[in-house]
Scaffold this motif. Structure first.
Motif, short mmCIF file in Angstrom:
data_model
loop_
_atom_site.label_atom_id
_atom_site.label_comp_id
_atom_site.label_asym_id
_atom_site.label_seq_id
_atom_site.Cartn_x
_atom_site.Cartn_y
_atom_site.Cartn_z
N LEU A 73 0.81 -1.21 0.00
CA LEU A 73 0.00 0.00 0.00
C LEU A 73 0.85 1.27 0.00
CD1 LEU A 73 -2.79 1.31 0.02
CD2 LEU A 73 -2.73 1.21 2.51
N PRO A 74 1.80 1.42 0.93
CA PRO A 74 2.62 2.65 0.87
C PRO A 74 3.48 2.74 -0.39
CG PRO A 74 2.82 1.57 3.01
CD PRO A 74 2.13 0.61 2.10
N PHE A 75 3.99 1.59 -0.87
CA PHE A 75 4.81 1.58 -2.07
C PHE A 75 4.06 2.16 -3.26
CE2 PHE A 75 5.91 -0.72 -6.02
CZ PHE A 75 7.23 -0.31 -6.17
N VAL A 131 -3.39 11.64 3.49
CA VAL A 131 -3.64 11.29 4.89
C VAL A 131 -4.74 10.25 5.00
CG1 VAL A 131 -4.51 12.19 7.09
CG2 VAL A 131 -2.79 13.48 5.81
N VAL A 132 -5.81 10.40 4.22
CA VAL A 132 -6.95 9.47 4.31
C VAL A 132 -6.54 8.07 3.87
CG1 VAL A 132 -9.20 8.90 3.34
CG2 VAL A 132 -8.73 11.23 4.10
N ILE A 133 -5.86 7.96 2.73
CA ILE A 133 -5.51 6.64 2.19
C ILE A 133 -4.43 5.97 3.04
CG2 ILE A 133 -4.47 5.43 0.24
CD1 ILE A 133 -5.92 7.32 -1.61
N ILE A 134 -3.35 6.69 3.33
CA ILE A 134 -2.27 6.10 4.13
C ILE A 134 -2.76 5.87 5.56
CG2 ILE A 134 0.02 6.45 5.08
CD1 ILE A 134 0.03 5.78 2.14
N GLY A 135 -3.46 6.86 6.12
CA GLY A 135 -3.98 6.70 7.48
C GLY A 135 -4.96 5.55 7.59
N GLY A 141 -4.47 -1.98 9.17
CA GLY A 141 -3.40 -2.97 9.24
C GLY A 141 -2.73 -3.31 7.93
N PHE A 142 -3.00 -2.52 6.87
CA PHE A 142 -2.38 -2.78 5.58
C PHE A 142 -1.05 -2.05 5.41
CE2 PHE A 142 -6.98 -3.34 4.52
CZ PHE A 142 -6.92 -4.70 4.24
N ALA A 143 -0.71 -1.19 6.35
CA ALA A 143 0.53 -0.43 6.23
C ALA A 143 1.03 -0.04 7.61
CB ALA A 143 0.30 0.82 5.38
N SER A 144 2.33 0.18 7.69
CA SER A 144 2.93 0.70 8.91
C SER A 144 3.04 2.22 8.81
CB SER A 144 4.33 0.10 9.11
OG SER A 144 4.26 -1.32 9.18
#
Length: 267
Positions: A73-75, A131-135, A141-144
């Motif tokens: 997800l973050p990538f 912020v919405v997508i990463i947060g 639990g899909f990203a740190s």
């Protein structure tokens, strides 16, 4: 007394200019998103759709995880949101003057105000979507969380400024050469595939790296990933290179806008 009066005049001028910018932003919000919430929703749906498509593409070619231990997800989200936001900032700013020419009849409104209003709106949208997508990914639990949040914020600002510089230059050029806008549409589609959205620079052969490393969009995307993941170090990219692009495109944009404006007055 004269110094006090000068500060007072400056304060009143800034207040008036702030109200002008605020009014322009409200006007742009209506034209950009419409009067319903669907327009705001699309700002989230578009990057999410691209993240889903590229994730399916990774799975289809047999890759189970991105390189260097990065999370999916973050990538993908950092690169896709950065690309879309830069494209939107540049495209919206490039058309700001032509699409709002009637507003220039008001003495308080300047071409710079039109571009600044769009820049502020698109940058705020960029940050909100990020912020919405990463947060949301972190909560689900899909990203740190990002390892270097302050550096990530700096890179977000660099992304917006690069889009602004490109947009100002394109806006000044398209005032006299409208056909440039048609040329930019396929160019942005090409940038989607050569800006490191679904790959890293290290994965490519050196001969390809030597060509793509000139692309400033690839630089901000690689730098954004390096800011998000502690294990990722910048490879052949730098903030200094992006700085030069921001300075040169902004200077050339302001210069061309002034030159073309004077030419139109002479006509």
């Amino acid at each position: 007394m004269s110094a006090t009066r000068s500060f007072g005049d400056l304060g009143r001028s800034l207040t008036v200019q702030g109200r002008v910018i605020y009014a322009l932003i409200l006007r742009e919000m209506q034209s950009r998103f419409g009067r319903s919430n669907i327009g705001y929703l699309w700002a989230l749906v578009e990057p999410l759709l691209l993240v889903g498509v590229f994730t399916l593409g990774y799975v289809a070619i047999g890759r189970r995880s991105p390189p260097q231990g990065m999370e999916f997800l973050p990538f993908l989200a950092t690169s896709i949101i950065a690309y879309l936001s830069m494209r939107n900032i540049a495209s919206r700013m490039s058309s700001a003057i032509e699409s709002n020419r009637s507003l220039l009849l008001f003495p308080q409104v300047t071409p710079f105000d039109l571009m600044l209003g769009r820049l502020l709106l698109e940058t705020a949208t960029f940050i909100a979507v990020f912020v919405v997508i990463i947060g949301g990914g972190v909560i689900l639990g899909f990203a740190s969380p990002p390892d270097r949040p302050f550096l990530l914020l700096v890179t977000v600002i660099y992304t917006a400024l690069l889009g602004a510089g490109i947009g100002m230059l394109l806006g000044a050029i398209t005032m006299n050469f409208p056909w440039v806008d048609h040329f930019m549409r396929p160019t942005w589609r090409l940038m989607l595939w050569i800006s490191g959205i679904f790959f890293t620079l290290k994965q490519l052969p050196m001969s390809v790296q030597d060509i793509l490393v000139w692309n400033p969009i690839l630089h901000v995307i690689e730098l954004m990933r390096a800011a998000y993941f502690a294990q990722v170090e910048p490879y052949r990219v730098s903030y200094g290179y992006v700085n030069w692009w921001i300075l040169i495109t902004t200077f050339m944009g302001l210069l061309c806008e002034r030159m073309f404006r004077d030419r139109r007055k002479e006509k």
